[in-house]
Design an enzyme around this catalytic site. Structure first.
Site, PDB file in Angstrom:
ATOM      1  N   ASN A  45       0.839  -0.981   0.028  1.00 36.94           N
ATOM      2  CA  ASN A  45      -0.262  -0.018   0.141  1.00 36.94           C
ATOM      3  C   ASN A  45       0.826   0.958   0.067  1.00 36.94           C
ATOM      4  OD1 ASN A  45      -1.203   2.212   0.867  1.00 36.94           O
ATOM      5  ND2 ASN A  45      -2.731   0.923   2.559  1.00 36.94           N
ATOM      6  N   ARG A 129      -2.016  -2.369  -3.759  1.00 35.81           N
ATOM      7  CA  ARG A 129      -3.879  -1.179  -2.783  1.00 35.81           C
ATOM      8  C   ARG A 129      -3.924   0.148  -4.100  1.00 35.81           C
ATOM      9  NH1 ARG A 129      -5.711   3.413   1.127  1.00 35.81           N
ATOM     10  NH2 ARG A 129      -7.359   3.121   0.685  1.00 35.81           N
ATOM     11  N   HIS A 218     -13.487   2.190   0.086  1.00 32.16           N
ATOM     12  CA  HIS A 218     -13.261   1.149   1.313  1.00 32.16           C
ATOM     13  C   HIS A 218     -14.151  -0.323   0.776  1.00 32.16           C
ATOM     14  CE1 HIS A 218     -13.911   4.455   4.400  1.00 32.16           C
ATOM     15  NE2 HIS A 218     -12.921   3.660   4.388  1.00 32.16           N
ATOM     16  N   ARG A 279     -14.239  14.706   7.945  1.00 33.14           N
ATOM     17  CA  ARG A 279     -14.481  15.059   6.736  1.00 33.14           C
ATOM     18  C   ARG A 279     -15.695  15.024   7.555  1.00 33.14           C
ATOM     19  NH1 ARG A 279     -12.639   9.817   3.986  1.00 33.14           N
ATOM     20  NH2 ARG A 279     -10.957   9.788   4.924  1.00 33.14           N
ATOM     21  N   GLU A 422      -8.361  -5.923   5.145  1.00 31.42           N
ATOM     22  CA  GLU A 422      -8.037  -5.146   3.832  1.00 31.42           C
ATOM     23  C   GLU A 422      -6.903  -6.150   3.016  1.00 31.42           C
ATOM     24  OE1 GLU A 422      -9.012  -1.375   5.157  1.00 31.42           O
ATOM     25  OE2 GLU A 422      -9.776  -0.647   3.180  1.00 31.42           O
TER      26      GLU A 422
END
Ligand code: ADP
Length: 436
Positions: A45, A129, A218, A279, A422
């Site tokens: 990643n 990823r 996601h 956010r 993940e």
């Protein structure tokens, strides 16, 4: 760097049967000779100046080693953890580029004394990823020149992430020539959404000419927990309706019908949906004009405020971390309590909306940092959902970070805690593609 409880555990016992259930091969386990691991997968990643890695055996789910390269292009710090081996914690290794970072990873995992494999040849493939696959990718793919070009074409949609992901891929190709590489996209799982879910009610030309639509993020996490949820329910994923709540620093809710994403709360960017750590989530676009005029802000400053100074941190003025909010609320901080209440309320509204979108749900899933650890948020989300058949078992809900059925035996809709993984999902996709 701590190993956190979200993962299958770095050294979790093999969970092969579970993996086969995820892949839908539920009838019988494969013959014994195929039970042996075919390959280890390196999962990468890559960020602009950092790179997270894990070396996994996707057939058993066992994590062999994991770590982090930081300050790439500055000086270089290297972290490495593997069971029974010496931990390297942010040691100095020069990393002028991502190539030296990857080389450091390979040197560490294949180190004679402290490594976990005897040579690089024991790495069968690399899974990368990649944040944005636009409309070009609805599943993971073997990387070739055309795929690299298509990832490049998606840079305008993810200007911070895709260039870094590409750098990581190119560095790996340089250091590991001949090793197959697979790209696993955060957006791919959501490409099954129908147009009514992914289209915005905006001028059609914005979609046709500028690719403005809901993409969702996601995806790898939602796909993983959906597979696990089906296994926990004892049904093929094709036969269940799931509402997956990935609640972390960034949060998104996804409606998964028959194993396919049919709607998701994040949108064109990861700013949309429920409020998050910093956010805003969904808001009335009219606020932008009003506040920009009032405070003399430009659009970049406004977007920065919506991304970095909003969410539960903006609302509470305390923190983006739900633990801090819980402790502040416990001491009587009304804004911290409001931020938690607002977050849970917005998640609950999505749960209701997605039950409506799918015509019901078999289970609601909680995953990621908040979903796996914060029993108060889970209880608040489920509160008032009894009418649609959700009955949380308070005693069962008193748990963190392990697969658990949180609902009462008579709850029509099951409530499940499923730690996401993940990296394992990326490794599984990679192994499957490479073995074809
Ligand atoms: P990211 O989106 O960065 O991957 P995570 O899924 O790791 O985020 O979630 C991080 C968040 O999880 C933290 O900001 C924190 O609010 C929350 N969290 C982690 N552990 C706990 C805990 N024990 N109780 C409540 N919240 C927690």
């Amino acid at each position: 760097m701590e190993l956190d409880n979200r993962e299958a555990g770095p050294f979790a016992p093999p969970c092969r049967s579970i993996l086969y259930e995820i892949r839908g091969r539920r009838k019988s386990l494969p013959p014994k000779k195929r039970r042996r691991s075919i390959m280890n997968i390196l999962v990468i990643n890559a960020g602009s100046s950092s790179l997270k890695y894990q070396l996994l055996d996707p057939a058993s789910g066992v994590l062999l080693a994991k770590g982090l390269c930081e300050r790439i292009g500055i000086d270089g710090k290297f972290t490495y953890k593997a069971e029974g081996k010496q931990t390297l914690d942010a040691i100095d290794i020069p990393m002028p580029t991502h190539s030296e970072a990857i080389q450091a990873v390979l040197d560490a995992v294949a180190d004679k004394d402290n490594g976990v494999i005897s040579s690089m040849s024991e790495i069968g493939a690399v899974g990368h990823r990649v944040v944005h696959g636009g409309e070009a990718f609805n599943k993971s793919v073997l990387i070739d020149g055309a795929v690299l070009k298509a990832i490049e074409d998606c840079i305008p949609l993810a200007p911070l992430h895709n260039p870094a992901n590409l750098t990581g891929i190119r560095a790996c190709q340089k250091v590991m020539p001949g090793v197959p590489m697979v790209a696993v996209f955060d957006t791919a799982f959501h490409q099954t959404m129908p147009a009514r879910a992914y289209m915005y009610a905006l001028p059609y030309a914005w979609y046709e000419e500028d690719k403005v639509r809901r993409y969702g993020f996601h995806g790898t996490s939602h796909k993983y927990v959906a597979g696990r949820a089906a296994a926990m329910l004892g049904k093929p994923v094709e036969e269940v309706k799931l509402i997956s709540c990935h609640l972390g620093n960034g949060s998104s809710i996804t409606a998964v019908d028959g194993g396919k994403s049919v709607d998701t709360s994040m949108g064109f960017t990861p700013l949309a949906g429920v409020p998050m750590g910093t956010r805003s989530g969904d808001l009335d676009a009219g606020i932008l004009q009003y506040e920009m005029n009032k405070r003399g802000m430009g659009i970049d400053e406004m977007l920065s405020a919506l991304n970095k100074q909003s969410g539960v941190e903006g609302l509470s003025g305390v923190s983006s971390d739900f633990r801090d909010l819980e402790s502040a609320a416990g001491k009587g901080d009304a804004k911290a309590a409001l931020a938690r209440e607002k977050f849970a309320y917005e998640v609950r509204k999505y749960v209701g909306a997605y039950a409506a979108a799918m015509g019901g749900a078999d289970a609601v899933i909680f995953t990621a940092g908040v979903g796996e650890n914060d029993k108060g948020i889970r209880a608040a989300v489920c509160q008032g959902l009894e009418y649609m058949g959700v009955k949380l078992d308070e005693a069962a809900n008193d748990v963190r970070g392990k697969e658990t059925v949180l609902s009462t035996a008579d709850s029509k809709v099951k409530v499940l805690l499923i730690p996401t993984n993940e990296e394992l999902m990326i490794a599984m996709d990679t192994a499957e593609i490479v073995s074809k």
